[in-house]
Write a protein that holds these residues in place. Structure first.
Motif, PDB file in Angstrom:
ATOM      1  N   SER A 419      11.559 -49.557 -14.113  1.00 26.42           N
ATOM      2  CA  SER A 419      11.780 -50.780 -14.888  1.00 26.42           C
ATOM      3  C   SER A 419      10.632 -50.972 -15.863  1.00 26.42           C
ATOM      4  O   SER A 419       9.462 -50.748 -15.525  1.00 26.42           O
ATOM      5  CB  SER A 419      11.889 -51.997 -13.975  1.00 26.42           C
ATOM      6  N   LEU A 426       8.432 -58.842 -12.628  1.00 21.78           N
ATOM      7  CA  LEU A 426       9.441 -58.174 -11.817  1.00 21.78           C
ATOM      8  C   LEU A 426       9.454 -58.732 -10.397  1.00 21.78           C
ATOM      9  O   LEU A 426      10.518 -59.004  -9.822  1.00 21.78           O
ATOM     10  CB  LEU A 426       9.161 -56.667 -11.799  1.00 21.78           C
ATOM     11  N   TRP A 441      13.757 -55.728  -5.476  1.00 26.35           N
ATOM     12  CA  TRP A 441      12.427 -55.187  -5.759  1.00 26.35           C
ATOM     13  C   TRP A 441      11.516 -55.505  -4.576  1.00 26.35           C
ATOM     14  O   TRP A 441      11.646 -56.545  -3.945  1.00 26.35           O
ATOM     15  CB  TRP A 441      11.833 -55.787  -7.038  1.00 26.35           C
ATOM     16  N   GLU A 492      16.938 -55.891 -16.221  1.00 22.17           N
ATOM     17  CA  GLU A 492      16.038 -54.991 -15.488  1.00 22.17           C
ATOM     18  C   GLU A 492      15.296 -54.039 -16.426  1.00 22.17           C
ATOM     19  O   GLU A 492      14.297 -53.435 -16.024  1.00 22.17           O
ATOM     20  CB  GLU A 492      16.827 -54.180 -14.461  1.00 22.17           C
ATOM     21  N   GLU A 494      15.950 -51.020 -17.415  1.00 22.81           N
ATOM     22  CA  GLU A 494      15.811 -49.802 -16.617  1.00 22.81           C
ATOM     23  C   GLU A 494      15.596 -48.571 -17.495  1.00 22.81           C
ATOM     24  O   GLU A 494      16.186 -48.440 -18.574  1.00 22.81           O
ATOM     25  CB  GLU A 494      17.053 -49.609 -15.739  1.00 22.81           C
TER      26      GLU A 494
END
Length: 541
Positions: A419, A426, A441, A492, A494
């Motif tokens: 991420s 986060l 997470w 996120e 990602e």
């Protein structure tokens, strides 16, 4: 009598009907000039009925004069090799066995069973293990490996055969543990869904004897078309509880299938008193006492105290390929440990030059571990083990590699996910995902320089719809992720690397580790060459 009229005292009727459908019988027209026989498919009148004491229907079929020679030859080979076709009837109180008696019809329906005579009539008896469902991650009985080992020890002591029933609770673990313990087993093979009796007979009776090497009981489909089993309890549970002379129960949940079938077995007196063994809980419940009053034998297996969520590093023992390697705690230079720098608390993604990979807890097989190896590990541990996120991080550091996974991936290629969200943000967003039974997470993992990962092929994920996915090229598809309907996955940010991430291929200063507490960070810093940060915040005054 007509083929569509069921007479429970005539199990030969569906056999002959199936033989007729398979073309195994001469009809009057095909047998012109031969001795007169019954007109198959229209009436069974004229055929001598099978003796009521018959226990092998292969012998009776071979004696049917209208059976074609090639079929007779195949059946005689089966008989000569010791195989039998029987009905699943249990004698009681010394009475003679009656084909498809009321008990067998009630328990497993009008079925045949095929197998070697040593399996159908074992001299050492048959034992079976049943259990109610253990819940997600075996939460209702985390010490099931210890209980299962106790059962296998008793089966070894009694020298009985263990009946393996596919589809039942812990079926794969029971099979693997029994193989390791070298316990003789016989597998119950169930018919395929919607398989017809003629198709089953062709597959089983025409199979070459040389291929029938496994100790096995093959259960036929229901032999009558007008007998439905849609609303009945699972056949694997019914068959195991009905056939087993000694029955071991790991867990019996109230108002469940196993409880209902155990009550039925006890009420009908199918087997001798004291032939059911039930694991007792530490504090005997009223339900346990009721079972004991009805003749069930209870046994107590001490509960194993769960280990700490992770093993201290100086005592860590890693077993790989059967070889144990002990890591001793040698004095060495401790790496940098610190709380997360305040400068990292930024809302500007452009100022954040790291990509984060969080490790998670897991109770299943590891990314480099087969399910069979995982079951063996649980047996050795004696209980269900949930791998702590710190243990996962320890494994990555020890192996020097983050293994890719296909979990929740649209592509078939294994990938490692990261991420681009700053780590403090986060962790503030972390949410428990009930459908996955885990946090999205965890405060454990690695920070790796974005530039260093880009050199390994890391790319940001492409968020889109299914239509967008179909338009992507083959090299783009591993980086695709649905936007989501209930959850906006685009937040996120990602990134992915296709395959594994080899930490040794990265510059040493491009990797950081992070843990939840200061103590955990200091322990990691004693072993590994990367700086370690802890994420916990001291309470404000």
């Amino acid at each position: 009598m007509k083929p569509d009229v069921f007479d429970p005292n005539c199990p030969e009727q569906p056999l002959l009907k199936a033989c007729h459908q398979l073309g195994w019988l001469y009809s009057n027209a095909l047998a012109a000039g031969q001795a007169a026989g019954p007109t198959f498919g229209h009436s069974w009148d004229g055929l001598e009925p099978a003796p009521r004491s018959s226990t092998c229907w292969l012998q009776w079929l071979v004696a049917v004069p209208e059976l074609k020679p090639n079929v007779k030859r195949a059946l005689r080979e089966q008989l000569a090799a010791g195989f039998r076709l029987a009905t699943c009837d249990l004698p009681m109180h010394g009475e003679a066995v009656q084909p498809w008696s009321g008990r067998s019809l009630e328990w497993i329906g009008p079925r045949y069973c095929f197998g070697h005579h040593s399996c159908l009539n074992p001299t050492r008896g048959i034992s079976a293990i049943v259990s109610s469902r253990l819940g997600r991650r075996h939460a209702h009985l985390p010490e099931w490996p210890t209980v299962l080992e106790s059962i296998l020890r008793d089966i070894t002591r009694t020298r009985s055969q263990l009946l393996l029933t596919p589809g039942s609770t812990l079926a794969d673990a029971i099979r693997d543990f029994a193989a390791i313990a070298e316990i003789p087993t016989v597998s119950l093979q169930l018919p395929k869904a919607n398989e017809s009796l003629p198709a089953w007979m062709k597959k089983v009776l025409m199979q070459p004897v040389s291929k029938q090497t496994q100790p096995m009981i093959l259960l036929s489909p229901v032999a009558l078309e007008n007998r439905s089993e849609e609303k009945r309890d699972p056949i694997q549970d019914r068959a195991a509880i009905y056939l087993a002379e000694r029955l071991y129960c790991l867990l019996v949940r109230q108002r469940g299938t196993i409880e209902r079938l155990l009550d039925k077995r006890l009420s009908e007196g199918l087997h001798a008193t004291g032939s059911i063994f039930l694991r007792l809980s530490e504090d005997s419940s009223p339900a346990d006492r009721e079972w004991l009053n009805r003749g069930v034998v209870g046994w107590y297996v001490p509960r194993i105290t769960p280990d700490a969520p992770w093993i201290p590093l100086q005592h860590f023992i890693h077993t790989e390929c059967g070889r144990a390697t002990t890591h001793t705690s040698r004095p060495r230079l401790r790496q940098l440990t610190s709380a997360i720098p305040r400068a990292w608390s930024t809302d500007d993604i452009q100022d954040w030059s790291w990509l984060t990979h969080c490790t998670r807890s897991s109770s299943g097989a590891g990314p480099d571990e087969s399910e069979a190896v995982q079951r063996l590990r649980l047996w050795q541990a004696g209980r269900e083990i949930e791998q702590h996120p710190l243990s996962s991080l320890e494994r990555i550091c020890r192996d020097g590699r983050i293994l890719g996974s296909r979990r929740l991936m649209r592509s078939k290629l294994r990938c490692v996910s990261f991420s681009a969200v700053p780590l403090p943000q986060l962790l503030e967003r972390r949410t428990y995902r009930s459908h996955l039974a885990r946090w999205d997470w965890e405060p454990f993992g690695l920070l790796i320089s974005r530039r260093a990962l880009q050199a390994l092929g890391a790319k940001p994920v492409i968020y889109g719809s299914e239509a967008d996915f179909r338009q992507l090229s083959a090299d783009q598809r591993p980086f695709y992720q649905p936007r989501g309907t209930k959850q906006d996955w685009t937040q996120e940010l990602e990134w992915r690397v296709v395959g594994d991430v080899d930490l040794s291929a990265l510059p040493r200063d491009s990797i950081r580790l992070f843990t939840e507490t200061r103590e955990q960070a200091q322990r990691l810093a004693e072993r590994y060459a990367w700086p370690v940060f802890w994420t916990e915040q001291k309470p404000k005054d």
